[in-house]
Scaffold this active site. Structure first.
Site, short mmCIF file in Angstrom:
data_model
loop_
_atom_site.label_atom_id
_atom_site.label_comp_id
_atom_site.label_asym_id
_atom_site.label_seq_id
_atom_site.Cartn_x
_atom_site.Cartn_y
_atom_site.Cartn_z
N HIS A 48 5.82 5.06 12.51
CA HIS A 48 6.00 5.77 11.25
C HIS A 48 4.71 6.17 10.55
CE1 HIS A 48 5.20 1.75 9.66
NE2 HIS A 48 5.04 2.29 8.47
N ASP A 80 0.81 -1.21 0.00
CA ASP A 80 0.00 0.00 0.00
C ASP A 80 0.85 1.28 0.00
OD1 ASP A 80 1.13 -0.07 2.51
OD2 ASP A 80 -0.69 -0.75 3.51
N HIS A 140 12.34 5.92 12.31
CA HIS A 140 12.06 6.01 10.87
C HIS A 140 12.68 7.31 10.34
CE1 HIS A 140 9.68 6.10 7.16
NE2 HIS A 140 9.44 4.82 7.38
N ARG A 163 1.34 7.90 9.34
CA ARG A 163 0.96 9.30 9.25
C ARG A 163 0.10 9.75 10.44
NH1 ARG A 163 0.46 12.77 4.19
NH2 ARG A 163 1.94 11.25 3.40
N GLU A 171 -0.06 -8.95 -1.39
CA GLU A 171 -0.64 -8.44 -0.14
C GLU A 171 -1.90 -7.63 -0.45
OE1 GLU A 171 1.10 -5.40 2.59
OE2 GLU A 171 1.64 -7.10 3.82
N GLU A 216 -2.33 4.83 3.17
CA GLU A 216 -2.20 3.40 2.84
C GLU A 216 -3.53 2.78 2.41
OE1 GLU A 216 -1.00 4.83 5.60
OE2 GLU A 216 1.16 4.38 5.69
#
Ligand code: UDP
Length: 409
Positions: free
Chosen positions: A221, A113, A254, A223, A135, A149
């Site tokens: 990590h 994603d 990250h 958003r 996936e 995502e």
């Protein structure tokens, strides 16, 4: 090959006679999850995997690939910081389109994603090339959460023609959205292939002796955790550290500039905290296996941790992996200081359970997804060549005789 945005291309695909499968990789997790497919295709030898590093996280992809002994065939220039997600997507889409036009692949494979997966699927669709989604079918109940995502994966599903679903619920989600059942296959998640292989190399009891688990592994990590949530989560970690002074926190930070400075500002130099760069996959998995607890908003970690026997607190309001919750190792916790501290202390006090075995009953597969997807790809490409040769055969056949043409109403 259009040279725009292409930093390196090793082998022109046209010199090799096998149908090309273009495998698009942009971030570290995509890399981990596509290595099993790249290897399976190479071993089987009937399709030629051509790996492109999209440049989204160019160095990270290089590092992870090298750790698996793989090098991208094509490397695009590093994606510069762009003003918007839209601008970044357009740039990647244009660059990947140039690669697809030059390589003329039989299939384009995208994973998960990410921005790269979305741009790769769009570029393939623009070029009239078939898209395979690895996936596929993970869903939360909200198109905006996690953003982007969830939006990316829903859009990719509309562009893909072969959907490799990691779990039973992923299959159900795709069927509910009206995807042709013949195009949906439950393959398991390739992440489990890598994990199984790695864990298989460890000697028994390699990770931590009973009673010596005193680390917490943390990753953040997503958003939704970039802003104030990152502060709340860091404050909760500081409180857990104060209440359990024997604990050490290993926190691979990250590289995203929206996350890293905030975390460093709050936790750098604090007692018990080791802020490190993203860890090599094997080192990370070993640390996760040896930990008393993981706190992570990662998707992949939710799949991996049950096989390591380590409980995970996920500071998110939902998950696209309900099967991970059902294992009992993974728990969602809202990003609230009190809740996080209470949940962590409870998890730390609970007896450790044995890890989930790698078998067919495991929610994300037994660790053979790479081979399964390679087989599906072979069958799909072969079926298409068969259809094409039948069409050729039909059009080359002599026209029906007038007597036969006259039969019927
Ligand atoms: N991982 C890693 N090094 C790290 C942190 C994570 O190799 O420092 C691995 C982890 O084992 C998993 C994957 O990266 O396989 C998950 O990546 P991430 O959390 O970035 O992404 P997501 O799974 O949420 O897409």
């Amino acid at each position: 090959m259009a040279s725009r945005g292409v930093a390196r291309m090793d082998a022109p695909p046209t010199v090799i006679g096998l149908p090309v499968v273009l495998i698009v990789v942009g971030t570290r997790p995509e890399c981990i999850k596509l290595v099993p497919l790249i290897r399976a295709l190479r071993e089987r030898g009937s399709l030629r995997p051509l790996v492109v590093n999209s440049g989204q996280h160019r160095e990270g992809v290089r590092e992870v690939m090298a750790s698996f002994g793989i090098r991208a065939d094509i490397e695009l220039e590093a994606l510069p910081p762009l003003a918007s997600l839209r601008a970044a997507s357009d740039r990647l889409r244009e660059r990947l389109r140039a690669v697809i036009d030059a390589a003329a692949p039989a299939r384009v494979v995208v994973q998960g994603d990410t921005l790269t997966a979305y741009a790769g699927a769009r570029a393939a669709a623009d070029a009239g090339c078939r898209v395979v989604h690895v996936e596929a079918g993970l869903r939360t109940d909200s198109v905006k959460d996690p953003f982007p995502e969830e939006w990316f994966r829903r859009r990719i599903a509309r562009l893909a023609e072969l959907h490799c679903a990691p779990s039973a619920s992923a299959v159900d989600n795709l069927l509910r959205e009206g995807v042709d059942p013949a195009r949906v296959h439950r393959t398991g998640n390739t992440a489990i292939d890598c994990l199984r292989e790695l864990v298989g190399t460890w000697a028994d009891g390699d990770t931590a002796a009973p009673g010596t688990r005193n680390t917490v592994v943390v990753t953040l990590h997503r958003r939704e955790n970039w802003g104030g949530n990152a502060d709340v989560i860091c404050d909760a970690l500081l409180e857990i550290a104060a209440r359990r002074p024997a604990l050490r926190f290993t926190f691979p930070v990250h590289p995203n500039p929206r996350v890293a400075p905030r975390i460093r500002e709050r936790l750098e130099g604090k007692r018990g905290f080791d802020l490190v760069a993203p860890m090599a996959y094997d080192a990370f998995v070993r640390a996760a296996a040896a930990a008393a607890l993981i706190v992570s908003d990662s998707g992949g970690v939710q799949e991996e941790a049950p096989h390591l026997g380590t409980p995970v607190l996920v500071p998110r309001t939902n998950t696209e992996r309900p099967e991970a919750l059902a294992t009992g190792f993974v728990r969602l916790v809202v990003a609230d200081r009190e809740h996080l501290v209470a949940a962590a202390l409870t998890a730390l006090a609970a007896p450790r359970r044995p890890p989930l075995p790698f078998d067919d009953a495991a929610p994300f597969g037994a660790g053979d997804a790479g081979r399964r997807i390679a087989e599906l790809l072979e069958a799909d490409v072969a079926a298409e060549s068969h259809r094409v040769s039948e069409r050729r055969h039909d059009s080359a056949a002599p026209p029906a005789s007038p007597a036969r043409a006259a039969v019927g109403p």
